[in-house]
Design an enzyme around this catalytic site. Structure first.
Site, PDB file in Angstrom:
ATOM      1  N   ASP A  96      -3.091  -7.951  -4.735  1.00 30.55           N
ATOM      2  CA  ASP A  96      -3.418  -6.730  -4.025  1.00 30.55           C
ATOM      3  C   ASP A  96      -4.017  -5.682  -4.949  1.00 30.55           C
ATOM      4  O   ASP A  96      -3.724  -5.661  -6.147  1.00 30.55           O
ATOM      5  CB  ASP A  96      -2.113  -6.174  -3.430  1.00 30.55           C
ATOM      6  CG  ASP A  96      -2.343  -5.478  -2.109  1.00 30.55           C
ATOM      7  OD1 ASP A  96      -3.510  -5.332  -1.705  1.00 30.55           O
ATOM      8  OD2 ASP A  96      -1.344  -5.083  -1.494  1.00 30.55           O
ATOM      9  N   HIS A 146      -5.422  -1.338  -4.450  1.00 34.42           N
ATOM     10  CA  HIS A 146      -5.827  -0.237  -3.585  1.00 34.42           C
ATOM     11  C   HIS A 146      -6.712   0.689  -4.374  1.00 34.42           C
ATOM     12  O   HIS A 146      -6.348   1.113  -5.465  1.00 34.42           O
ATOM     13  CB  HIS A 146      -4.594   0.463  -3.019  1.00 34.42           C
ATOM     14  CG  HIS A 146      -3.828  -0.437  -2.118  1.00 34.42           C
ATOM     15  ND1 HIS A 146      -2.755  -1.176  -2.548  1.00 34.42           N
ATOM     16  CD2 HIS A 146      -4.050  -0.797  -0.831  1.00 34.42           C
ATOM     17  CE1 HIS A 146      -2.325  -1.935  -1.544  1.00 34.42           C
ATOM     18  NE2 HIS A 146      -3.099  -1.734  -0.494  1.00 34.42           N
ATOM     19  N   GLN A 203       0.646 -11.101  -2.875  1.00 36.02           N
ATOM     20  CA  GLN A 203      -0.758 -10.738  -2.665  1.00 36.02           C
ATOM     21  C   GLN A 203      -1.378 -10.361  -3.998  1.00 36.02           C
ATOM     22  O   GLN A 203      -0.736  -9.718  -4.821  1.00 36.02           O
ATOM     23  CB  GLN A 203      -0.844  -9.523  -1.740  1.00 36.02           C
ATOM     24  CG  GLN A 203      -0.355  -9.790  -0.343  1.00 36.02           C
ATOM     25  CD  GLN A 203      -0.426  -8.516   0.499  1.00 36.02           C
ATOM     26  OE1 GLN A 203       0.036  -7.464   0.090  1.00 36.02           O
ATOM     27  NE2 GLN A 203      -1.012  -8.637   1.671  1.00 36.02           N
ATOM     28  N   HIS A 233      -8.287  -1.419   0.741  1.00 34.36           N
ATOM     29  CA  HIS A 233      -7.311  -2.474   0.432  1.00 34.36           C
ATOM     30  C   HIS A 233      -8.134  -3.711   0.162  1.00 34.36           C
ATOM     31  O   HIS A 233      -9.064  -3.988   0.916  1.00 34.36           O
ATOM     32  CB  HIS A 233      -6.425  -2.835   1.622  1.00 34.36           C
ATOM     33  CG  HIS A 233      -5.752  -1.707   2.313  1.00 34.36           C
ATOM     34  ND1 HIS A 233      -4.387  -1.614   2.389  1.00 34.36           N
ATOM     35  CD2 HIS A 233      -6.233  -0.643   2.984  1.00 34.36           C
ATOM     36  CE1 HIS A 233      -4.056  -0.540   3.092  1.00 34.36           C
ATOM     37  NE2 HIS A 233      -5.157   0.059   3.469  1.00 34.36           N
ATOM     38  N   LYS A 264     -12.582  -4.376   8.577  1.00 33.30           N
ATOM     39  CA  LYS A 264     -12.443  -5.189   7.370  1.00 33.30           C
ATOM     40  C   LYS A 264     -13.551  -6.224   7.254  1.00 33.30           C
ATOM     41  O   LYS A 264     -14.263  -6.511   8.229  1.00 33.30           O
ATOM     42  CB  LYS A 264     -11.087  -5.873   7.348  1.00 33.30           C
ATOM     43  CG  LYS A 264     -10.813  -6.733   8.576  1.00 33.30           C
ATOM     44  CD  LYS A 264      -9.419  -7.352   8.517  1.00 33.30           C
ATOM     45  CE  LYS A 264      -9.183  -8.232   9.718  1.00 33.30           C
ATOM     46  NZ  LYS A 264      -8.001  -9.075   9.608  1.00 33.30           N
ATOM     47  N   CYS A 307       0.783  -1.232   0.000  1.00 31.10           N
ATOM     48  CA  CYS A 307       0.000   0.000   0.000  1.00 31.10           C
ATOM     49  C   CYS A 307       0.819   1.288   0.000  1.00 31.10           C
ATOM     50  O   CYS A 307       0.469   2.211  -0.733  1.00 31.10           O
ATOM     51  CB  CYS A 307      -1.063   0.006   1.095  1.00 31.10           C
ATOM     52  SG  CYS A 307      -0.689  -0.933   2.541  1.00 31.10           S
ATOM     53  N   ARG A 350       7.417 -10.963   5.095  1.00 29.37           N
ATOM     54  CA  ARG A 350       7.140 -10.726   6.507  1.00 29.37           C
ATOM     55  C   ARG A 350       7.835 -11.798   7.311  1.00 29.37           C
ATOM     56  O   ARG A 350       7.755 -12.978   6.961  1.00 29.37           O
ATOM     57  CB  ARG A 350       5.628 -10.789   6.775  1.00 29.37           C
ATOM     58  CG  ARG A 350       4.890  -9.713   6.023  1.00 29.37           C
ATOM     59  CD  ARG A 350       3.403  -9.802   6.239  1.00 29.37           C
ATOM     60  NE  ARG A 350       2.737  -8.808   5.398  1.00 29.37           N
ATOM     61  CZ  ARG A 350       1.423  -8.699   5.269  1.00 29.37           C
ATOM     62  NH1 ARG A 350       0.640  -9.516   5.945  1.00 29.37           N
ATOM     63  NH2 ARG A 350       0.907  -7.783   4.493  1.00 29.37           N
TER      64      ARG A 350
END
Length: 647
Positions: free
Chosen positions: A387, A389, A385, A519, A473, A338, A367
């Site tokens: 992902d 945004h 991910q 997200h 979320k 992000c 991570r």
RNA sequence: GCCGAUGUAGCUCAGUGGUAGAGCACUUCCUUGGUAAGGAAGGGGUCAUGGGUUCAACUCCCAUCAUUGGCUCCA
């Protein structure tokens, strides 16, 4: 006399003091034999507990969650009794029923432990005690009595629990020689328990606090019939067979290497093929919904994460900064995409007319997961991910959120995850310091999620205290083919990053405004999703995802030439095929390729070579007869089209 | 990170204080076989790594690493 109201609304009179069991008996003797617990005015009760005033009730058999709960909770007490006999001096923590069975946390004392070899002894002891048909006797005690009792037998864990309870609400249950602090409800007696299995032992911190003593947690499961236990064990076997780590190895999808590092998956060619198909599938859907693909680097300046707040929150538990030759320059392996996407948003000014902007990236993040947490592909240290945004105006938030829900639902449908649940995670209202951002923004964000899911007609579980630190979320949990639950996609609202990155757009009023960010990752991560997909399908992927569509099996090596011409024809039609030209008999080739879960086996011999056909055999189903090469190609194309068709 | 278990051939796994075995896979040969295992021969292992005990360690002990069942954590 008192009035008992049943779930269907009709009521009947009984003598005061009637029990759940009596009521069941009055309906049918068979029901009385099967009923395990009863809800009385919304509270779960023993079926042996007298009901003294008007009540609405619901009886629970084994088939219901409440019934199983009472059964397993009682079984936990039975396990405790068995452990008390086998390990004198053992101290007890808590022993609840869980989704599949129950556990009991015990302190065995210095130098003692339970291993797999002891399981059978414990099971035998449990069954022996069960056959004594001991009643589970409920008694209500004062707080003082409770503390005196457990204090007197050095059960310090129980005393600690009692100290936190309110006087007047404390009850004991006693069966055989074992007395426990317990709210209940329980079975009338131990004889209901006919089959028992100790499943595993593990360490567990007392009260889930890693600073406190680690107790031994004994997991078990019990059943009212031996056959049910047998079935359960078969299910466990089935789960083992579906384990994505095993299938991933067998089908050559991915591997790990100690030389690369723990938790860092290596995607093998077939796994990479599968993953690429999934990614292209999602890219196509996202394009339709107005997303734009972006690409960002794997590292970012530490300051980027200081700005985002991630460094403060996770920095010390993460991969540590990479240092450049110049002093003072620190870069982090990116743990999130992000911040990079925020910088992309900032790369040019935005008008209210341009919003929402939607940046998507299959972004690989790193991570440092705790070593004990790593597990196959579902918990790794480097993962990608799916992902994106979305930056939108506050007034667009709810609509935008709903569109993301649509994408997630479409994906689940296409991949046949038909059984799923959604969970709304809100912040803990009593613990605001865990979160960043203003109360006002939190409330707006939580409201938007709740309304979006309502308008989509979704059934959601609401969990307070489960939100991310920057926003609420919506998470999606799917059930796989054998009923296990997995958390996959997530959609999160975030008012905080736009603030921290000072993101803005020009409104119709010619003033600067703050956009809202969403997200979202419908798969969650490619690694995790592929793992779940493997376990869901047992490695029998839908055709469009299958690394190989078909394998050509020549009857003998006289037909290898023909097999190769068929192969190149099909490959030219985008059908993923290869020839198994090993010097083996056809039965052997069929067996091996069935085990490799290749969707179609094409057998070619004299007949086929002469007529330009292939004999089609579908994996798991058998012979489908002959087809021309061309027909087969079209057949595959149409099957894939069917799998991917929308609506 | 914590507690427990495990680590032997590419895979699945036996095994013993006296320096290793099976099945599958692989290679070669025989076989040319029509819908879930044809036959024979052969190659392949620092018994996770590093220490220690012992005349001798794959085996016993300790440490480390990895995997694993849980716990805690999960942006």
């Amino acid at each position: 006399m008192i009035n008992i109201t049943f779930p269907d609304g009709h009521a009947r009179e009984y003598e005061a003091g009637v029990t759940g069991f009596d009521i069941a008996q009055s309906i049918s003797p068979r029901l009385a034999k099967e009923v395990l617990s009863v809800t009385v005015n919304g509270n779960l009760w023993d079926i042996a507990r007298p009901i003294t005033e008007d009540a609405s009730i619901m009886l629970h058999k084994w088939e219901t969650e409440e019934g199983k709960h009472a059964f397993w909770h009682s079984s936990a007490h039975l396990l405790a009794e068995a452990l008390q006999e086998l390990y004198p001096g053992v101290k007890f923590g808590i022993g609840p029923a869980i989704e599949n069975g129950f556990y009991y946390d015990v302190d065995l004392g210095e130098g003692r432990q339970i291993t797999d070899a002891d399981f059978e002894t414990i099971e035998q002891k449990m069954l022996e005690l069960a056959s004594q048909k001991n009643e589970y006797k409920r008694s209500e005690v004062s707080k003082k009595q409770a503390i005196d009792y457990f204090g007197g037998i050095n059960e310090e864990y129980k005393v600690e629990l009692i100290n936190e309870l309110e006087d007047g609400t404390i009850s004991f249950y006693k069966q055989g020689s074992f007395t426990d602090l317990c709210r209940g409800p329980h079975l009338p007696n131990t004889e209901f328990i006919k089959a028992a299995k100790v499943l595993s032992v593990a360490g567990a911190y007392w009260r889930g606090d890693e600073k406190r003593k680690q107790l031994t947690r004994v997991y078990g499961i019990t059943f009212p019939k031996q056959t049910l236990l047998d079935e359960y064990l078969v299910l466990l076997e089935e789960a083992k067979k579906r384990d994505h780590r095993k299938i991933g190895k067998e089908l050559e999808l991915f591997t790990f290497s100690q030389n690369v590092g723990s938790g860092l998956p290596l995607w093998l060619p077939k796994g990479a093929m599968l993953r690429e198909k999934l990614e292209n599938f999602l890219k196509k859907v996202q394009k339709k919904y107005g997303y734009e693909q972006v690409i960002t680097p794997h590292i970012g300046s530490k300051s980027l994460y200081v700005t985002s707040g991630h460094y403060e929150k996770y920095g010390k538990d993460s991969f540590q900064p990479i240092l450049t030759p110049q002093k003072g320059e620190e870069f982090l392996l990116k743990p999130m995409n992000c911040p990079h996407h925020c910088e992309i948003y900032k790369s040019k000014p935005h008008s209210y007319k341009d919003l929402p902007v939607r940046y998507a990236e299959f972004g690989t993040v790193y991570r440092y997961e705790q070593s004990g947490e790593l597990h196959g592909l579902t918990r790794v240290r480097g993962f990608t991910q799916d992902d994106a945004h979305l930056f939108c105006r506050p007034d667009q938030l709810k609509e935008e959120f709903k569109k993301v829900i649509d994408i997630v639902l479409y994906i689940f449908k296409t991949l046949k995850f038909e059984d799923f649940t959604a969970q709304i995670s809100l912040r803990d209202p009593n613990n605001h310091e865990k979160y960043i951002g203003s109360d006002e923004n939190w409330e707006k964000a939580e409201q938007a999620i709740i309304e979006a899911t309502q308008e989509k007609g979704m059934n959601c579980v609401v969990e307070t205290g489960e939100a991310a630190f920057y926003g609420p979320k919506l998470d999606f949990m799917v059930k796989d083919a054998i009923g296990r639950k997995w958390q996959l996609g997530t959609i999160q609202v975030d008012y905080n990053l736009p603030e921290r990155f000072d993101l803005e757009y020009m409104g119709s009023d010619n003033q600067k405004h703050r956009p809202v960010m969403i997200h979202r990752a419908p798969f969650g991560s490619m690694e995790r999703f592929v793992a779940v997909l493997i376990e869901h399908t047992a490695g029998k992927f839908p055709l469009w995802l299958s690394p190989d569509h078909a394998v050509i099996l020549p009857i003998s090596d006289k037909f290898n030439e023909y097999a190769k011409t068929v192969c190149s024809f099909l490959n030219n039609s985008d059908i993923r095929t290869f020839v198994d030209d090993r010097n083996e008999k056809i039965g052997k080739k069929i067996r091996d390729n069935e085990l490799k879960r290749i969707p179609y086996l094409l057998i070619v011999g004299e007949k086929e070579a002469e007529s330009g056909t292939v004999s089609v055999r579908k994996q798991g189903e058998g012979d489908r007869g002959a087809m021309t090469q061309d027909d087969f190609a079209r057949f595959i194309e149409s099957e894939i089209e069917e799998e991917l068709k929308e609506n």
